[in-house]
Scaffold this motif. Structure first.
Motif, PDB file in Angstrom:
ATOM      1  N   ALA A 138       1.092  11.636  -7.042  1.00 51.72           N
ATOM      2  CA  ALA A 138      -0.345  11.827  -6.857  1.00 51.72           C
ATOM      3  C   ALA A 138      -1.136  10.531  -6.915  1.00 51.72           C
ATOM      4  O   ALA A 138      -2.267  10.482  -6.440  1.00 51.72           O
ATOM      5  CB  ALA A 138      -0.878  12.806  -7.905  1.00 51.72           C
ATOM      6  N   SER A 139      -0.562   9.483  -7.479  1.00 48.19           N
ATOM      7  CA  SER A 139      -1.279   8.214  -7.617  1.00 48.19           C
ATOM      8  C   SER A 139      -0.301   7.052  -7.537  1.00 48.19           C
ATOM      9  O   SER A 139       0.918   7.226  -7.695  1.00 48.19           O
ATOM     10  CB  SER A 139      -2.038   8.152  -8.946  1.00 48.19           C
ATOM     11  OG  SER A 139      -1.111   8.105 -10.028  1.00 48.19           O
ATOM     12  N   ARG A 140      -0.832   5.883  -7.299  1.00 52.24           N
ATOM     13  CA  ARG A 140      -0.035   4.659  -7.285  1.00 52.24           C
ATOM     14  C   ARG A 140       0.648   4.463  -8.635  1.00 52.24           C
ATOM     15  O   ARG A 140       1.824   4.070  -8.697  1.00 52.24           O
ATOM     16  CB  ARG A 140      -0.938   3.472  -6.957  1.00 52.24           C
ATOM     17  CG  ARG A 140      -0.297   2.095  -7.069  1.00 52.24           C
ATOM     18  CD  ARG A 140      -1.272   1.048  -6.569  1.00 52.24           C
ATOM     19  NE  ARG A 140      -0.786  -0.311  -6.766  1.00 52.24           N
ATOM     20  CZ  ARG A 140      -1.105  -1.074  -7.803  1.00 52.24           C
ATOM     21  NH1 ARG A 140      -1.913  -0.605  -8.752  1.00 52.24           N
ATOM     22  NH2 ARG A 140      -0.645  -2.303  -7.909  1.00 52.24           N
ATOM     23  N   SER A 146       0.828  -1.211   0.000  1.00 49.24           N
ATOM     24  CA  SER A 146       0.000   0.000   0.000  1.00 49.24           C
ATOM     25  C   SER A 146       0.860   1.257   0.000  1.00 49.24           C
ATOM     26  O   SER A 146       2.028   1.250   0.411  1.00 49.24           O
ATOM     27  CB  SER A 146      -0.907   0.011   1.233  1.00 49.24           C
ATOM     28  OG  SER A 146      -0.137   0.234   2.411  1.00 49.24           O
ATOM     29  N   MET A 147       0.245   2.359  -0.443  1.00 48.06           N
ATOM     30  CA  MET A 147       0.937   3.649  -0.421  1.00 48.06           C
ATOM     31  C   MET A 147       1.243   4.059   1.023  1.00 48.06           C
ATOM     32  O   MET A 147       2.285   4.644   1.297  1.00 48.06           O
ATOM     33  CB  MET A 147       0.076   4.702  -1.115  1.00 48.06           C
ATOM     34  CG  MET A 147      -0.159   4.463  -2.601  1.00 48.06           C
ATOM     35  SD  MET A 147       1.311   4.778  -3.601  1.00 48.06           S
ATOM     36  CE  MET A 147       1.145   6.547  -3.880  1.00 48.06           C
ATOM     37  N   ALA A 148       0.335   3.731   1.939  1.00 46.39           N
ATOM     38  CA  ALA A 148       0.560   4.074   3.345  1.00 46.39           C
ATOM     39  C   ALA A 148       1.790   3.363   3.892  1.00 46.39           C
ATOM     40  O   ALA A 148       2.579   3.939   4.642  1.00 46.39           O
ATOM     41  CB  ALA A 148      -0.669   3.717   4.174  1.00 46.39           C
ATOM     42  N   CYS A 149       1.965   2.095   3.510  1.00 45.46           N
ATOM     43  CA  CYS A 149       3.118   1.332   3.967  1.00 45.46           C
ATOM     44  C   CYS A 149       4.411   1.920   3.401  1.00 45.46           C
ATOM     45  O   CYS A 149       5.421   2.006   4.098  1.00 45.46           O
ATOM     46  CB  CYS A 149       2.958  -0.125   3.548  1.00 45.46           C
ATOM     47  SG  CYS A 149       4.298  -1.185   4.110  1.00 45.46           S
ATOM     48  N   ILE A 150       4.370   2.355   2.145  1.00 48.92           N
ATOM     49  CA  ILE A 150       5.552   2.968   1.532  1.00 48.92           C
ATOM     50  C   ILE A 150       5.900   4.267   2.247  1.00 48.92           C
ATOM     51  O   ILE A 150       7.076   4.550   2.503  1.00 48.92           O
ATOM     52  CB  ILE A 150       5.303   3.190   0.027  1.00 48.92           C
ATOM     53  CG1 ILE A 150       5.257   1.843  -0.695  1.00 48.92           C
ATOM     54  CG2 ILE A 150       6.391   4.082  -0.580  1.00 48.92           C
ATOM     55  CD1 ILE A 150       4.770   1.903  -2.125  1.00 48.92           C
ATOM     56  N   ALA A 151       4.874   5.060   2.585  1.00 44.18           N
ATOM     57  CA  ALA A 151       5.128   6.304   3.313  1.00 44.18           C
ATOM     58  C   ALA A 151       5.797   6.020   4.654  1.00 44.18           C
ATOM     59  O   ALA A 151       6.760   6.692   5.035  1.00 44.18           O
ATOM     60  CB  ALA A 151       3.814   7.064   3.517  1.00 44.18           C
TER      61      ALA A 151
END
Length: 233
Positions: free
Chosen positions: A66-68, A46-51
């Motif tokens: 802005a997007s995956r 997920s993007m949250a995990c990458i952050a």
């Protein structure tokens, strides 16, 4: 991991050289984290995990990507360049059949070294314009390679470009299933597919040995368990 820049912080909001430097550092942190997580866990991260892995806030990640699809485009730009280079090398081979065989082996090997790239080659991302443009260029080169290989009399007349797509999809699954237990299984799959596509008597590299029964058993057991996810901290 503590975020190095939280949403709404001064470095997030104020323009100037400091912001540009911070923004570039954050971008590189995000790309490094995404490459690492995609390579080990595939594109399901997920993007949250990458952050979290990059140590930035979610809003910061969204401002940089802005997007995956935009993030995937940036992460795999160099891999797509290598993918395009593989078809160029195959087309330059004096023997088109050997060029075809080498291309199949090279692309399957690229998938094996990076689970994220294995997924990229087995999927399509319409919103990732640069990535899809590179894929289209490579696809056109592959059509040319198919025609040349068939002209040698070694590639079956009923082979189509879709057969390669099928192999890439199958190879992505094999890599995900056997990565820990039998990491070279993809070589056997690629070798068997080349034999299926070749006319009798065509020159082919030696076939990789089948994985040991115990290794395949471990891979099968692994498939029955919940997938190990990326770091959740």
């Amino acid at each position: 991991m503590t975020s190095v820049d939280e949403p709404g912080s001064p470095s997030d909001r104020q323009p100037g050289p400091g912001l540009r430097a911070d923004a570039e550092r954050n971008r590189e942190r995000i790309l490094t984290a995404a490459r690492r997580l995609y390579a080990s866990h595939g594109l399901g991260v997920s993007m949250a995990c990458i952050a979290r892995e990059a140590g930035v806030g979610k809003a910061t990640l969204s401002r940089r990507f802005a997007s995956r699809e935009e993030l995937i485009n940036a992460v795999f730009a160099d891999r797509m360049d290598a993918y395009a280079a593989a078809i160029a090398t195959a087309l330059a081979a004096p023997d088109p059949w050997r060029g075809f065989v080498g291309y199949v082996q090279a692309v399957c090997a690229m998938q094996a070294t990076d689970r994220g790239f294995a997924d990229v080659l087995a999927m399509t991302f319409p919103a990732a314009k640069a990535l899809e443009k590179r894929r289209a260029e490579t696809y056109n080169g592959f059509l040319d390679l198919i025609a040349r290989a068939k002209a040698t009399g070694h590639l079956r007349d009923d082979f189509t470009d879709r057969d390669m797509v099928i192999l890439l999809m199958a190879n992505a699954g094999v890599i995900a299933a056997t990565a820990d237990a039998a990491p070279d299984t993809w070589r056997r799959l690629a070798g068997q597919m080349l034999r299926a596509w070749a006319v009798p008597g065509a020159d082919l590299p030696p076939l990789e040995q089948a994985p040991a029964p115990t290794a395949l058993y471990r891979a099968m057991v692994r498939l029955t368990r919940p997938a190990a996810g990326p770091p959740s901290r």
